[in-house]
Enzyme design. Sequence first.
Site, PDB file in Angstrom:
ATOM      1  N   ASP A 183      31.593  26.179  54.980  1.00 11.20           N
ATOM      2  CA  ASP A 183      32.064  24.795  55.050  1.00 11.20           C
ATOM      3  C   ASP A 183      30.857  23.912  55.325  1.00 11.20           C
ATOM      4  OD1 ASP A 183      35.063  23.382  55.593  1.00 11.20           O
ATOM      5  OD2 ASP A 183      33.310  22.252  56.312  1.00 11.20           O
ATOM      6  N   LYS A 219      32.638  23.098  62.289  1.00  8.24           N
ATOM      7  CA  LYS A 219      33.722  24.015  61.900  1.00  8.24           C
ATOM      8  C   LYS A 219      33.202  25.439  61.749  1.00  8.24           C
ATOM      9  CE  LYS A 219      37.151  21.246  59.530  1.00  8.24           C
ATOM     10  NZ  LYS A 219      37.757  20.861  58.273  1.00  8.24           N
ATOM     11  N   CYS A 241      79.399  10.408  31.830  1.00  9.12           N
ATOM     12  CA  CYS A 241      79.271  10.166  33.282  1.00  9.12           C
ATOM     13  C   CYS A 241      77.883   9.764  33.766  1.00  9.12           C
ATOM     14  CB  CYS A 241      79.754  11.384  34.045  1.00  9.12           C
ATOM     15  SG  CYS A 241      81.512  11.677  33.745  1.00  9.12           S
TER      16      CYS A 241
HETATM   17  N1  LIG Z   1      46.934  21.103  53.043  1.00 14.11           N
HETATM   18  C1  LIG Z   1      47.833  21.616  52.229  1.00 14.11           C
HETATM   19  O1  LIG Z   1      48.979  21.890  52.621  1.00 14.11           O
HETATM   20  C2  LIG Z   1      47.487  21.927  50.794  1.00 14.11           C
HETATM   21  C3  LIG Z   1      48.307  22.758  50.062  1.00 14.11           C
HETATM   22  C4  LIG Z   1      47.945  23.058  48.748  1.00 14.11           C
HETATM   23  C5  LIG Z   1      46.810  22.481  48.198  1.00 14.11           C
HETATM   24  N2  LIG Z   1      46.041  21.644  48.928  1.00 14.11           N
HETATM   25  C6  LIG Z   1      44.831  21.102  48.310  1.00 14.11           C
HETATM   26  O2  LIG Z   1      43.742  21.959  48.659  1.00 14.11           O
HETATM   27  C7  LIG Z   1      42.554  21.184  48.863  1.00 14.11           C
HETATM   28  C8  LIG Z   1      42.058  21.369  50.276  1.00 14.11           C
HETATM   29  O3  LIG Z   1      43.035  20.914  51.177  1.00 14.11           O
HETATM   30  P1  LIG Z   1      42.874  21.127  52.746  1.00 14.11           P
HETATM   31  O4  LIG Z   1      44.147  20.674  53.352  1.00 14.11           O
HETATM   32  O5  LIG Z   1      42.376  22.496  52.989  1.00 14.11           O
HETATM   33  O6  LIG Z   1      41.709  20.057  53.027  1.00 14.11           O
HETATM   34  P2  LIG Z   1      40.856  19.894  54.354  1.00 14.11           P
HETATM   35  O7  LIG Z   1      40.388  18.494  54.378  1.00 14.11           O
HETATM   36  O8  LIG Z   1      41.633  20.440  55.518  1.00 14.11           O
HETATM   37  O9  LIG Z   1      39.612  20.864  54.140  1.00 14.11           O
HETATM   38  C9  LIG Z   1      38.589  20.617  53.219  1.00 14.11           C
HETATM   39  C10 LIG Z   1      37.341  21.251  53.787  1.00 14.11           C
HETATM   40  O10 LIG Z   1      36.294  21.157  52.824  1.00 14.11           O
HETATM   41  C11 LIG Z   1      35.090  20.912  53.504  1.00 14.11           C
HETATM   42  N3  LIG Z   1      34.120  20.357  52.568  1.00 14.11           N
HETATM   43  C12 LIG Z   1      34.077  19.106  52.031  1.00 14.11           C
HETATM   44  N4  LIG Z   1      33.022  18.997  51.203  1.00 14.11           N
HETATM   45  C13 LIG Z   1      32.413  20.195  51.173  1.00 14.11           C
HETATM   46  C14 LIG Z   1      31.306  20.702  50.471  1.00 14.11           C
HETATM   47  N5  LIG Z   1      30.604  19.945  49.632  1.00 14.11           N
HETATM   48  N6  LIG Z   1      30.932  21.984  50.690  1.00 14.11           N
HETATM   49  C15 LIG Z   1      31.621  22.749  51.556  1.00 14.11           C
HETATM   50  N7  LIG Z   1      32.699  22.322  52.240  1.00 14.11           N
HETATM   51  C16 LIG Z   1      33.101  21.064  52.053  1.00 14.11           C
HETATM   52  C17 LIG Z   1      35.476  19.969  54.628  1.00 14.11           C
HETATM   53  O11 LIG Z   1      34.511  19.968  55.666  1.00 14.11           O
HETATM   54  C18 LIG Z   1      36.815  20.550  55.060  1.00 14.11           C
HETATM   55  O12 LIG Z   1      36.680  21.501  56.082  1.00 14.11           O
HETATM   56  C19 LIG Z   1      42.954  19.743  48.530  1.00 14.11           C
HETATM   57  O13 LIG Z   1      42.674  19.506  47.182  1.00 14.11           O
HETATM   58  C20 LIG Z   1      44.438  19.718  48.785  1.00 14.11           C
HETATM   59  O14 LIG Z   1      45.071  18.705  48.032  1.00 14.11           O
HETATM   60  C21 LIG Z   1      46.338  21.363  50.230  1.00 14.11           C
END
Ligand SMILES: NC(=O)c1ccc[n+]([C@@H]2O[C@H](COP(=O)([O-])OP(=O)(O)OC[C@H]3O[C@@H](n4cnc5c(N)ncnc54)[C@H](O)[C@@H]3O)[C@@H](O)[C@H]2O)c1
Length: 421
Positions: A30, A35, A274
Amino acid sequence: MIAVIGLGFVGLTTGLGLAHRTGQPVFAYDADEYKRELYKSKQIPFYEPQLQEHLELYEGNRFIVCDTMVETVAQADIIFICVGTPSSSSGETDLGDLRRAVIACLDALAQLSQPQHYPVFVIKSTVPASTTTDVIQPLLQGRGYRIGENIGLASNPEFLREGSAWHDFVQPDRIIIGELDPIGAQRLKELYVNFGVPIHCVSAHTAEFVKYASNALLATMISFANELSMIAKRIGSINIPQVFHLLHEDKRWQGHPAKMTDYVFPGCGFGGYCLPKDTLSLYAHAEQYGHEAVMLKAVLQVNEDIKSHIVEQIAAAVLPEETIGILGLSFKPESDDVRGAVSRDIIGLLLKRGYSRIVAYDPLAMDNFRSAYGLPIEYADSVEEVVERSQVITIITAWRDFKDKKNLYNGKKIIDGRHFL
Ligand SMILES: NC(=O)c1ccc[n+]([C@@H]2O[C@H](COP(=O)([O-])OP(=O)(O)OC[C@H]3O[C@@H](n4cnc5c(N)ncnc54)[C@H](O)[C@@H]3O)[C@@H](O)[C@H]2O)c1
């Protein structure tokens, strides 16, 4: 080996879940150093059931949190990108993190003296349809890679729900692979084979779009329920939770597949006695009570738009002097009812546009249609006759017979208004 980039809800669950289900080492990274340190000390910065125990179980052995991207991707033959894709201020998806993450992976691969042969990038983040091909693919190509030759690329949307992320990941309903190269797709299939769930290989655009279809449907249903609660409040003396509990007793919600899936399926619009009248009536009734039911209005509007959309497709496929065949006049199969039938509107729009050669067939509803609407069209005695006489054939009602005879349509332009062939 597996690499996971971006360790939020999805990335952490994906990394731990793959370590758990496949037994393979997962290298995780990450961009946020705080984190990374937390994970290394087996702590999670958010609450999500079952992740803590699996982090404790796998951190440092099957789940290795790396400090650099180079370490993370060095041995990976599959690289999952799980970074966030938030909304920008204009509402579009901000792909900045996604781009940066992919570029950082490519930079890291370029630093390796012996990079993996044929790494496969997998986009797990939720991205608008076409992002993988139009945004990510050019980034890879810009570094001299060729998809299908020396690198793989796929979309693999995630459907987990926060609160049950672990369960949803390790026991998903299905796995969807948006395939761009056969080696990449095959590698993902092998990775997921032990999950014991259906694996669907589809186009990358389709995979990306399913994720939005899923969330937009849920959002639509919630807003629908809330719109009805606002109407009910205005009218008064309506127990709205009771209304919905009673609605849920409709057997169409039950069974596998639930009959409701027939309704949540694209076609050429709803018709009949309907649905159009009752939706309009509820809209008008709400208006009398001073509430504009915007969803119901949109529902009715979309039902008009889809008919125009079908007519556009027919117009694009046929010349004005050619004959258009219409299969199906009743508002639904196994019925001779033509009240509010979509066929009437589509034929009406075609006539208005100057298409005068229209020949129609329906197993049951031709007499009713002829006497109800008196439209200047011809009627055929069989599917075969419609096919014989027409240059383009449009299916409007999903009669079983039209599907059984699909071989007849070979070589003909066909517009399947019910997507059922
Ligand atoms: N949260 C959900 O319930 C869920 C469910 C299905 C899909 N998604 C999708 O999955 C994706 C991630 O969602 P999330 O909830 O895990 O997001 P999040 O914001 O919790 O996590 C994203 C992570 O990516 C890291 N990050 C950002 N830029 C980075 C980079 N260049 N290199 C490495 N790490 C980097 C951030 O520090 C963060 O920890 C999104 O596209 C979201 O729409 C989310």
